[in-house]
Enzyme design. Structure first.
Site, PDB file in Angstrom:
ATOM      1  N   ALA A 130       7.152  -2.694  -4.423  1.00 32.41           N
ATOM      2  CA  ALA A 130       8.396  -3.317  -3.965  1.00 32.41           C
ATOM      3  C   ALA A 130       9.477  -3.235  -5.049  1.00 32.41           C
ATOM      4  O   ALA A 130       9.167  -3.324  -6.238  1.00 32.41           O
ATOM      5  CB  ALA A 130       8.137  -4.770  -3.582  1.00 32.41           C
ATOM      6  N   SER A 133      11.908   1.572  -4.104  1.00 29.93           N
ATOM      7  CA  SER A 133      12.794   2.633  -4.602  1.00 29.93           C
ATOM      8  C   SER A 133      12.014   3.902  -4.912  1.00 29.93           C
ATOM      9  O   SER A 133      12.345   4.999  -4.436  1.00 29.93           O
ATOM     10  CB  SER A 133      13.519   2.161  -5.867  1.00 29.93           C
ATOM     11  N   ASP A 195      -0.635   0.631   8.928  1.00 35.32           N
ATOM     12  CA  ASP A 195      -0.789   2.080   8.941  1.00 35.32           C
ATOM     13  C   ASP A 195       0.327   2.649   9.796  1.00 35.32           C
ATOM     14  O   ASP A 195       0.505   2.254  10.943  1.00 35.32           O
ATOM     15  CB  ASP A 195      -2.139   2.484   9.534  1.00 35.32           C
ATOM     16  N   ASP A 241       4.112   1.536 -11.984  1.00 37.92           N
ATOM     17  CA  ASP A 241       5.328   1.035 -12.620  1.00 37.92           C
ATOM     18  C   ASP A 241       5.107  -0.463 -12.766  1.00 37.92           C
ATOM     19  O   ASP A 241       5.403  -1.242 -11.863  1.00 37.92           O
ATOM     20  CB  ASP A 241       6.550   1.356 -11.758  1.00 37.92           C
ATOM     21  N   CYS A 295       9.922  -1.044 -17.931  1.00 39.10           N
ATOM     22  CA  CYS A 295      11.315  -1.095 -18.391  1.00 39.10           C
ATOM     23  C   CYS A 295      11.430  -2.119 -19.520  1.00 39.10           C
ATOM     24  O   CYS A 295      12.315  -2.968 -19.518  1.00 39.10           O
ATOM     25  CB  CYS A 295      12.264  -1.421 -17.238  1.00 39.10           C
TER      26      CYS A 295
END
Length: 367
Positions: A130, A133, A195, A241, A295
Site C-alpha cells: 500500500a 505505487s 483474486d 519496500d 527511504c
C-alpha cells in the site's frame, strides 16, 4: 471518564528536526557531507509517471502542453516527468489525473521496481504494497502477464491499495473477495484476499486485454510473516519496500514528517524489517531476486539488515546496483563497532537532491 467520552490527545511534535538525528547523520557521513545533506530536507517538485495501462504518453504530453505545464523528462525512467512551473493541486484538477491516466509518485519511489526489473510471465510479490505505487508500476513492467501478489496488513491501507489497483487498471473494478469482512479490525490478523484479473477499458486505442490465463493479481491483507508461510520458495521476484523510520522524507518546515522520530523508533523498525526480510527470503525461489529498500538513512534499517541476512543464510548473493545519472552516498563499512560484510558495499544509497529524496536499495539473488 469513560473511554468513549475521553478526548484523544493530539501528539505534540518538536518544532525542529531533532539534533540527535543530525548527530547520527554526522556519525554516518562526516561533518562536510552531513552539512550538505541537512540542506536537502525540503519540499520537492511534483513528479508523475504516465499510466500506460490507461493512456498514451503522447496524448498526456499534448494535454499538458495545451494547459501550459512545463515538464522535465526523467531520462532514465520511462514515461516519468518533473513538474517545473505549477503546483500539485494544478495537475490534480485535470481529468488526466482523476481518470488515473497519470500517477503522482516520487522519483526515488520508482527506483526499487526498476532495480527488481519484473518481466512478463514472472511470479512477483510486493510484500508491503500500500498504497500501490510500486505495484501498479510493476504491473506495467510485466505488461499484465504473469502473477502479481500485493499485500498490506493494515485494513485502511489495504483498501487504499485495492482502490488504486482498480483505478489504475491493474485489476477489474469491484472484484469479489474471499474472506470475512466482519470483525476484521484495523490491525487484525485475519485474512482478506481478492483474486482478480487484469482489466483495461475496451477503447480500441488501448492495448488489448490480457486473458485470465496470463494475468493473475492477488491482493492480501496479512502480516507479512504470516502470508509468506503459504508461499515457500514460490516467487521469482520479491519487492520488500520495508516500513521504516522515513528519515529521508523529513521536511524541515513540516514537523509532522519528523514528529514521531526517536532512536527507539529506528530500533523498532529494524526489528520489523528483520522479520519480514527473513520470511521473504524463504519465499524466494532458488535463482530468484529480492530487492530490499527503505527511504531512511539509519544503518540499522539498511546495511545491517543485509549483513544479518548474509550471516543467517549461505545462499545469499548481493548483486551490484548501478543507477545511471543518480548520485550515491557512501555505504557503511561498519556501524557502532560492528564491521559489516564487504558484500554490503554492492548496495546503493541514493544521494538526495532538490528533485529526489534519499533511498537505500539492495538487490539480492538466491543461489
Amino acid at each position: 471518564m469513560s473511554r468513549k467520552n475521553r478526548k484523544k490527545q493530539k501528539p505534540v511534535f518538536p518544532k525542529e528536526i531533532p539534533q540527535e538525528f543530525f548527530d547520527r547523520l554526522t556519525a554516518m557521513f562526516g561533518d562536510a557531507l552531513s552539512s550538505e545533506l541537512q540542506q536537502t530536507f525540503i519540499e520537492r517538485p511534483t513528479t508523475f509517471r504516465v499510466n500506460t495501462l490507461r493512456a498514451k504518453t503522447t496524448d498526456i504530453l499534448a494535454v499538458l502542453k495545451e494547459k501550459e505545464f512545463e515538464l522535465e523528462q526523467v531520462a532514465w525512467l520511462s514515461d516519468t516527468y518533473i513538474l517545473r512551473n505549477k503546483e500539485k493541486r494544478d495537475i490534480c484538477d485535470l481529468d488526466i489525473y482523476t481518470d488515473a491516466q497519470i500517477y503522482l509518485q516520487s522519483i526515488a519511489s520508482m527506483i526499487p521496481p526498476l532495480v527488481l526489473d519484473p518481466k512478463p510471465g514472472d511470479t512477483v510479490l510486493d510484500l508491503t504494497a500500500a498504497p500501490g505505487s510500486k505495484t501498479s508500476q510493476m504491473a506495467i513492467m510485466m505488461k499484465q502477464e504473469g502473477e502479481l501478489v500485493a499485500n498490506d496488513k493494515n485494513k485502511i491501507r489495504f483498501f487504499k491499495l485495492k482502490h488504486n489497483m482498480e483505478q489504475q487498471g491493474v485489476i477489474k473494478m469491484s472484484s469479489p473477495y474471499q474472506g470475512e469482512l466482519e470483525g476484521v479490525g484495523r490491525n487484525d490478523e485475519h485474512s482478506l484476499s481478492a483474486d482478480t484479473t487484469g482489466a483495461r477499458t475496451k477503447d480500441p486505442s488501448q492495448p488489448p486485454l490480457v486473458g485470465e490465463e496470463n494475468w493473475k493479481v492477488t491482493l492480501r491483507m496479512e502480516p507479512g510473516t504470516v502470508l509468506l508461510q503459504e508461499y515457500e520458495q514460490y516467487f521469482d521476484k520479491i519487492l520488500l519496500d520495508a516500513p521504516c523510520s522515513s528519515e529521508a522524507r523529513f521536511v524541515s518546515t513540516n514537523n509532522k514528517t519528523f514528529g514521531y522520530w526517536k532512536d527507539r523508533k529506528v530500533k523498532e523498525m529494524a526489528y520489523t524489517q528483520r522479520r519480514l526480510l527473513l520470511s521473504a527470503w524463504k519465499s524466494l525461489k532458488p535463482g530468484g531476486t529480492l530487492v530490499y529498500s527503505t527511504c531512511t538513512f539509519a544503518p540499522e534499517e539498511n546495511e545491517m539488515q543485509i549483513d544479518r541476512l548474509l550471516e543467517r543464510f549461505d545462499d545469499v548473493q548481493v548483486l551490484p546496483v548501478e543507477i545511471p545519472d543518480v548520485e550515491r552516498l557512501p555505504i557503511m563499512k561498519e556501524w557502532e563497532g560492528k564491521t559489516l560484510s564487504p558484500e554490503v558495499q554492492k548496495c546503493f544509497r541514493v544521494k538526495p537532491t532538490k528533485d529526489i529524496e534519499g533511498f537505500f536499495i539492495a538487490k539480492l539473488q538466491k543461489k
